[in-house]
Design an enzyme around this catalytic site. Sequence first.
Site, PDB file in Angstrom:
ATOM      1  N   SER A 196      10.280 -18.428  19.667  1.00 32.36           N
ATOM      2  CA  SER A 196      11.315 -18.861  20.621  1.00 32.36           C
ATOM      3  C   SER A 196      10.874 -18.582  22.065  1.00 32.36           C
ATOM      4  CB  SER A 196      12.675 -18.231  20.320  1.00 32.36           C
ATOM      5  OG  SER A 196      12.685 -16.869  20.636  1.00 32.36           O
ATOM      6  N   LYS A 230      18.369  -8.888  21.718  1.00 31.19           N
ATOM      7  CA  LYS A 230      19.715  -8.666  21.190  1.00 31.19           C
ATOM      8  C   LYS A 230      20.153  -7.199  21.212  1.00 31.19           C
ATOM      9  CE  LYS A 230      21.006 -12.783  20.324  1.00 31.19           C
ATOM     10  NZ  LYS A 230      22.268 -13.331  20.762  1.00 31.19           N
TER      11      LYS A 230
HETATM   12  C1  LIG Z   1      14.484 -14.768  18.595  1.00 31.78           C
HETATM   13  C2  LIG Z   1      15.595 -15.250  19.457  1.00 31.78           C
HETATM   14  N1  LIG Z   1      15.340 -16.122  20.427  1.00 31.78           N
HETATM   15  C3  LIG Z   1      16.326 -16.576  21.224  1.00 31.78           C
HETATM   16  C4  LIG Z   1      17.633 -16.188  21.080  1.00 31.78           C
HETATM   17  C5  LIG Z   1      18.684 -16.788  21.967  1.00 31.78           C
HETATM   18  O1  LIG Z   1      19.422 -15.896  22.713  1.00 31.78           O
HETATM   19  P1  LIG Z   1      20.964 -16.101  22.958  1.00 31.78           P
HETATM   20  O2  LIG Z   1      21.676 -15.880  21.650  1.00 31.78           O
HETATM   21  O3  LIG Z   1      21.344 -15.100  23.972  1.00 31.78           O
HETATM   22  O4  LIG Z   1      21.173 -17.509  23.448  1.00 31.78           O
HETATM   23  C6  LIG Z   1      17.895 -15.320  20.058  1.00 31.78           C
HETATM   24  C7  LIG Z   1      19.243 -14.951  19.789  1.00 31.78           C
HETATM   25  O5  LIG Z   1      19.594 -14.601  18.687  1.00 31.78           O
HETATM   26  C8  LIG Z   1      16.873 -14.828  19.228  1.00 31.78           C
HETATM   27  O6  LIG Z   1      17.115 -13.971  18.237  1.00 31.78           O
END
Ligand SMILES: Cc1ncc(COP(=O)(O)O)c(C=O)c1O
Length: 448
Positions: free
Chosen positions: A272, A53
Amino acid sequence: MNDHARRVYDSILGLQCDADNPTPLVRLNRVIPFKHTQVYAKLEWFNPFGAVKDRVAANLLADGEARRSVGPNQKLVEPTSGNTGMALAMLANVKGYTLTTPLSSEIPLEKRTMLRFFGADVMELQDTLCPAPGAPEGAIAKAMELGDRPDFHMLNQYVNEANPDAHYKTTGPEIWRQTGGEVSHFAAGLGTCGTITGTGRFLKEQRPDVQVLGVHPQDGHDIPGVRSLRQLEQTQLYRPDEYDHVIEVNDETAYKLCLRLNREESITAGPSCSMALAGALQLVPDEPGNLLVVIFPDNAFKYASSFVKHLPGMAAAAPGATTKSSPLLEKMRENVRGNENLTIDVDAAHDQWQAEKPFVLDVRPRDQYDDAHVPGAFNIPLAELGDDSQYLAVLPRDRDAPILSVCQRGNASLSGLLFLKSLGYRNVRSMNGGTLAWREKGFATDSK
Ligand SMILES: Cc1ncc(COP(=O)(O)O)c(C=O)c1O
């Protein structure tokens, strides 16, 4: 001057990533079931504030500044699940802005604390883990209410095209360059969908047959940062017609693979990351020429409380489980440790276990026992040994019955032995090295 080769920078902002200063792409070797397909993880925690981010926060601000909706001493407000907020808080510190972050109290304590630590004004609200745009009382509604005030500006990563644009300008070109244009599949977890939409667009413009794969968690999931299909349907930057496949991965699969990434690949991936990888591994065929890149958004250190919830053996000992050491107890344990009539090494214990079927008392906390124990072992955690009702019914009646006292490494079981001796058992041994040594020998264990 910023010098990427020597990694010397004028300020922290010089570390921001782009094709000249990409986040690392690291090949996965052990958790991959493929013979031909190469799999690379893009480690986004190498961004200056620790997550994917950072790219979005920087571009949201740059875009706002260019449009003059963000100016000197700006008060910013953004509903955030953590990582965008952390990057915005740090950028706000550099630029002299302030940041208010309405967020769900479901978000891991580590992230809420870090936001406060970085200087954000954190407003905790009752909301789901990933704030839903429709929820009237939720984090997004609160941010919009503040954003409507003339003194605040809401950057709104959920709808702002500067979010996917950040990835179009940086993540996509980095991957293209790092793979020498060989990338055939690109996978990302779906949150705001900025990553998949922006990176996917760039890669497809270079090579239209690049497969863009989106991975989302189950309904009611517990993986911070990403959204279930139901949540995605309310997400404006979710553009399924631009992706080739979208797949669901459940919490259990994600957390188990997360543990393997950390233990087998020594990559400090957060949950994630493994969710995205698990989905991609189901979608990508094992064929020569395939090169998969998976975005790993952030690392494991923010997720201790999630690991405690989802993985066995992660919880700290319950209060009282660690017996306060007294010098006398320590002395007695030392005496036992040095007494070969009271201890037994793990090979001999295994022989005895096979031949004599001794009563095995496992004195570890329950979660460690549940994870793996000597088959047939009975679990009474050390902290509960003082409770008659726990052991009276289960310990052998015969005071000459063979008993093995077992723990994790062979220390707590010394106290178990002293306890059993105090009850009059004559044929007790404490197993040296504990269950870890038993497992290292490859002897059978049970789990619960
Ligand atoms: C830890 C984590 N994984 C995955 C994502 C997903 O990314 P995106 O918001 O670009 O879809 C985020 C987004 O906030 C995140 O903080």
